[in-house]
Design an enzyme around this catalytic site. Structure first.
Site, PDB file in Angstrom:
ATOM      1  N   ASN A   7     -81.450 -24.174  88.309  1.00 38.41           N
ATOM      2  CA  ASN A   7     -82.038 -23.902  86.997  1.00 38.41           C
ATOM      3  C   ASN A   7     -83.122 -24.943  86.719  1.00 38.41           C
ATOM      4  O   ASN A   7     -82.841 -26.148  86.723  1.00 38.41           O
ATOM      5  CB  ASN A   7     -80.922 -23.975  85.936  1.00 38.41           C
ATOM      6  CG  ASN A   7     -81.434 -23.707  84.538  1.00 38.41           C
ATOM      7  OD1 ASN A   7     -82.457 -24.245  84.142  1.00 38.41           O
ATOM      8  ND2 ASN A   7     -80.721 -22.900  83.790  1.00 38.41           N
ATOM      9  N   HIS A  10     -85.225 -27.693  82.687  1.00 36.90           N
ATOM     10  CA  HIS A  10     -85.503 -29.047  82.198  1.00 36.90           C
ATOM     11  C   HIS A  10     -86.770 -29.650  82.767  1.00 36.90           C
ATOM     12  O   HIS A  10     -87.238 -30.678  82.271  1.00 36.90           O
ATOM     13  CB  HIS A  10     -84.283 -29.946  82.382  1.00 36.90           C
ATOM     14  CG  HIS A  10     -83.188 -29.529  81.444  1.00 36.90           C
ATOM     15  ND1 HIS A  10     -83.445 -29.199  80.134  1.00 36.90           N
ATOM     16  CD2 HIS A  10     -81.871 -29.321  81.629  1.00 36.90           C
ATOM     17  CE1 HIS A  10     -82.317 -28.828  79.548  1.00 36.90           C
ATOM     18  NE2 HIS A  10     -81.346 -28.879  80.439  1.00 36.90           N
ATOM     19  N   HIS A  43     -84.260 -19.914  81.694  1.00 38.81           N
ATOM     20  CA  HIS A  43     -83.795 -19.318  80.440  1.00 38.81           C
ATOM     21  C   HIS A  43     -84.995 -19.184  79.511  1.00 38.81           C
ATOM     22  O   HIS A  43     -85.536 -20.187  79.046  1.00 38.81           O
ATOM     23  CB  HIS A  43     -82.727 -20.228  79.834  1.00 38.81           C
ATOM     24  CG  HIS A  43     -82.067 -19.672  78.613  1.00 38.81           C
ATOM     25  ND1 HIS A  43     -80.957 -20.253  78.058  1.00 38.81           N
ATOM     26  CD2 HIS A  43     -82.351 -18.598  77.826  1.00 38.81           C
ATOM     27  CE1 HIS A  43     -80.575 -19.557  76.993  1.00 38.81           C
ATOM     28  NE2 HIS A  43     -81.420 -18.562  76.824  1.00 38.81           N
ATOM     29  N   ARG A  45     -85.877 -18.683  76.216  1.00 36.29           N
ATOM     30  CA  ARG A  45     -85.224 -18.697  74.899  1.00 36.29           C
ATOM     31  C   ARG A  45     -86.129 -18.079  73.839  1.00 36.29           C
ATOM     32  O   ARG A  45     -87.352 -18.111  73.946  1.00 36.29           O
ATOM     33  CB  ARG A  45     -84.906 -20.140  74.496  1.00 36.29           C
ATOM     34  CG  ARG A  45     -83.703 -20.719  75.210  1.00 36.29           C
ATOM     35  CD  ARG A  45     -83.406 -22.120  74.681  1.00 36.29           C
ATOM     36  NE  ARG A  45     -82.087 -22.540  75.089  1.00 36.29           N
ATOM     37  CZ  ARG A  45     -80.995 -22.384  74.359  1.00 36.29           C
ATOM     38  NH1 ARG A  45     -81.052 -21.848  73.155  1.00 36.29           N
ATOM     39  NH2 ARG A  45     -79.831 -22.779  74.810  1.00 36.29           N
ATOM     40  N   ARG A  49     -88.346 -23.086  73.752  1.00 38.57           N
ATOM     41  CA  ARG A  49     -88.347 -24.549  73.697  1.00 38.57           C
ATOM     42  C   ARG A  49     -88.680 -25.201  75.030  1.00 38.57           C
ATOM     43  O   ARG A  49     -89.073 -26.350  75.071  1.00 38.57           O
ATOM     44  CB  ARG A  49     -87.016 -25.078  73.163  1.00 38.57           C
ATOM     45  CG  ARG A  49     -85.860 -24.844  74.092  1.00 38.57           C
ATOM     46  CD  ARG A  49     -84.613 -25.542  73.613  1.00 38.57           C
ATOM     47  NE  ARG A  49     -84.046 -24.920  72.446  1.00 38.57           N
ATOM     48  CZ  ARG A  49     -82.781 -25.097  72.057  1.00 38.57           C
ATOM     49  NH1 ARG A  49     -82.005 -25.898  72.744  1.00 38.57           N
ATOM     50  NH2 ARG A  49     -82.312 -24.486  71.002  1.00 38.57           N
ATOM     51  N   GLU A  70     -82.179 -15.979  82.655  1.00 39.65           N
ATOM     52  CA  GLU A  70     -81.130 -16.110  81.620  1.00 39.65           C
ATOM     53  C   GLU A  70     -81.745 -15.706  80.298  1.00 39.65           C
ATOM     54  O   GLU A  70     -82.868 -16.110  79.982  1.00 39.65           O
ATOM     55  CB  GLU A  70     -80.751 -17.585  81.515  1.00 39.65           C
ATOM     56  CG  GLU A  70     -79.438 -17.937  82.101  1.00 39.65           C
ATOM     57  CD  GLU A  70     -79.134 -19.403  81.821  1.00 39.65           C
ATOM     58  OE1 GLU A  70     -79.202 -19.838  80.675  1.00 39.65           O
ATOM     59  OE2 GLU A  70     -78.849 -20.099  82.801  1.00 39.65           O
ATOM     60  N   THR A 101     -76.621 -23.856  76.078  1.00 38.15           N
ATOM     61  CA  THR A 101     -75.669 -22.772  75.851  1.00 38.15           C
ATOM     62  C   THR A 101     -74.276 -23.372  75.679  1.00 38.15           C
ATOM     63  O   THR A 101     -73.833 -24.160  76.515  1.00 38.15           O
ATOM     64  CB  THR A 101     -75.694 -21.804  77.057  1.00 38.15           C
ATOM     65  OG1 THR A 101     -77.057 -21.543  77.381  1.00 38.15           O
ATOM     66  CG2 THR A 101     -74.984 -20.511  76.726  1.00 38.15           C
ATOM     67  N   GLU A 151     -70.708 -14.652  85.333  1.00 38.81           N
ATOM     68  CA  GLU A 151     -70.831 -16.087  85.590  1.00 38.81           C
ATOM     69  C   GLU A 151     -69.840 -16.772  84.663  1.00 38.81           C
ATOM     70  O   GLU A 151     -69.903 -16.601  83.443  1.00 38.81           O
ATOM     71  CB  GLU A 151     -72.252 -16.588  85.308  1.00 38.81           C
ATOM     72  CG  GLU A 151     -72.365 -18.096  85.556  1.00 38.81           C
ATOM     73  CD  GLU A 151     -73.761 -18.655  85.318  1.00 38.81           C
ATOM     74  OE1 GLU A 151     -74.763 -17.931  85.532  1.00 38.81           O
ATOM     75  OE2 GLU A 151     -73.849 -19.829  84.907  1.00 38.81           O
ATOM     76  N   HIS A 190     -72.550 -24.370  84.334  1.00 37.73           N
ATOM     77  CA  HIS A 190     -72.609 -25.194  83.132  1.00 37.73           C
ATOM     78  C   HIS A 190     -71.865 -26.507  83.307  1.00 37.73           C
ATOM     79  O   HIS A 190     -70.657 -26.522  83.537  1.00 37.73           O
ATOM     80  CB  HIS A 190     -72.098 -24.490  81.874  1.00 37.73           C
ATOM     81  CG  HIS A 190     -72.901 -24.935  80.686  1.00 37.73           C
ATOM     82  ND1 HIS A 190     -72.613 -26.069  79.982  1.00 37.73           N
ATOM     83  CD2 HIS A 190     -74.038 -24.435  80.162  1.00 37.73           C
ATOM     84  CE1 HIS A 190     -73.530 -26.228  79.047  1.00 37.73           C
ATOM     85  NE2 HIS A 190     -74.410 -25.265  79.138  1.00 37.73           N
ATOM     86  N   GLY A 191     -72.618 -27.577  83.255  1.00 44.48           N
ATOM     87  CA  GLY A 191     -72.036 -28.911  83.343  1.00 44.48           C
ATOM     88  C   GLY A 191     -71.562 -29.284  84.736  1.00 44.48           C
ATOM     89  O   GLY A 191     -70.845 -30.276  84.907  1.00 44.48           O
ATOM     90  N   GLY A 212     -78.341 -26.825  86.756  1.00 42.15           N
ATOM     91  CA  GLY A 212     -79.626 -27.335  86.291  1.00 42.15           C
ATOM     92  C   GLY A 212     -79.626 -28.829  86.040  1.00 42.15           C
ATOM     93  O   GLY A 212     -80.190 -29.608  86.802  1.00 42.15           O
TER      94      GLY A 212
HETATM   95  N1  PXP Z   1     -75.551 -21.111  83.621  1.00 40.64           N
HETATM   96  C1  PXP Z   1     -75.872 -20.764  82.356  1.00 40.64           C
HETATM   97  C2  PXP Z   1     -75.575 -19.380  81.919  1.00 40.64           C
HETATM   98  C3  PXP Z   1     -76.504 -21.682  81.477  1.00 40.64           C
HETATM   99  O1  PXP Z   1     -76.812 -21.319  80.230  1.00 40.64           O
HETATM  100  C4  PXP Z   1     -76.833 -22.960  81.970  1.00 40.64           C
HETATM  101  C5  PXP Z   1     -77.576 -23.928  81.087  1.00 40.64           C
HETATM  102  O2  PXP Z   1     -78.883 -23.498  80.930  1.00 40.64           O
HETATM  103  C6  PXP Z   1     -76.484 -23.266  83.297  1.00 40.64           C
HETATM  104  C7  PXP Z   1     -75.824 -22.334  84.084  1.00 40.64           C
HETATM  105  C8  PXP Z   1     -76.803 -24.596  83.891  1.00 40.64           C
HETATM  106  O3  PXP Z   1     -76.072 -25.580  83.228  1.00 40.64           O
HETATM  107  P1  PXP Z   1     -76.369 -27.094  83.554  1.00 40.64           P
HETATM  108  O4  PXP Z   1     -77.784 -27.360  83.133  1.00 40.64           O
HETATM  109  O5  PXP Z   1     -75.371 -27.839  82.724  1.00 40.64           O
HETATM  110  O6  PXP Z   1     -76.183 -27.280  85.024  1.00 40.64           O
END
Ligand code: PXP
Length: 241
Positions: A7, A10, A43, A45, A49, A70, A101, A151, A190-191, A212
């Site tokens: 991702n 950032h 993503h 948005r 942003r 996304e 998210t 996911e 995520h995380g 990401g």
């Molecule tokens: N998957 C989804 C659906 C997300 O919304 C995000 C955050 O944008 C990620 C994965 C990646 O998360 P992270 O940036 O914490 O690795």
């Protein structure tokens, strides 16, 4: 072998800090691809942003791997996706005030809306994934909406303390079995970072990771290619062969 989708939101977050031209998320995507990423995630948005409309167009034109857009189930963004034709859309909940998210989508609470969204995407050959909590009800709802993939939101697992980490991991393990036996493809995101990914690699049903923040953070020190390669190496070493 489980695959990595990077991702690149950032990279655009840093660019937008000065509302300028650099760093360019498209260049970052190409570096991640050449390091072995099998997909690029961004993503778009509603508040734009970080990633903007031009970025998604440019990504669609230049990347060779899977493009995963996304997005929230918002009519403006749905129309952009139908024109853009990414390989996959991952449908997420979106809140204006959130930093990122914050949890899974409630597919079960609005199956009519999500089924119609899936049908529209499928009519353009776009696959659909729902970003959901590792929960049977949401998996069954995703299936009833003709999803191709789910996911699992791994945020609760990633933020868990020593006391509840096993409980959060077990939720992902049992949800993965249910989803896999229903014929859904499975991603996790995520995380996830270079350390906490290890137990997730032991879940055979998970096919893909969407990562990401940890990769882009590491890339500040070592560059995107090395940061991506290092994550692929951890996945490879930690997965059941
Ligand atoms: N998957 C989804 C659906 C997300 O919304 C995000 C955050 O944008 C990620 C994965 C990646 O998360 P992270 O940036 O914490 O690795």
């Amino acid at each position: 072998m489980k695959t990595l989708n990077v991702n690149i939101d950032h990279v655009a977050t840093v660019r937008e800090a000065r509302a300028g031209k650099e760093p360019d998320p498209v260049s970052a995507a190409l570096s991640a691809e050449s390091a072995g990423a099998k997909g690029i995630v961004c993503h778009l948005r509603e508040d734009r942003r970080h990633i903007n409309d031009r970025d998604v167009q440019n990504l669609r034109e230049v990347i060779q791997s899977k493009l995963d857009l996304e997005m929230a189930a918002n009519e403006e963004i749905i129309k952009i996706a139908l024109n853009l034709k990414p390989d996959l859309v991952t449908i997420v909940p979106e809140g204006r005030m959130e930093l990122t998210t914050e949890g899974g989508l409630d597919v079960a609470g609005n199956t009519e809306k999500f089924k119609s969204l899936t049908d529209r995407m499928h009519s353009k050959g776009i696959e659909v994934s729902f970003f959901v909590e590792p929960d049977k009800k949401q998996i069954e709802a995703s299936l009833s909406c003709s999803a191709d993939m789910v996911e699992f939101h791994t945020g609760n697992f990633a933020n868990a303390n020593d006391e509840n980490i096993e409980k959060e991991l077990k939720k992902i393990i049992s949800a993965s079995k249910i989803a896999f036996n229903s014929g859904l493809k499975i991603a996790a995101g995520h995380g996830i970072n270079y350390l906490n990914i290890r137990p997730l690699c032991l879940i055979p049903e998970i096919g893909e990771f969407s990562i990401g923040h940890s990769i882009i953070s590491r890339a500040i020190y070592v560059g995107i290619e090395i940061a991506t390669r290092e994550m692929i190496e951890v996945i490879s070493k930690s997965s059941i062969k």
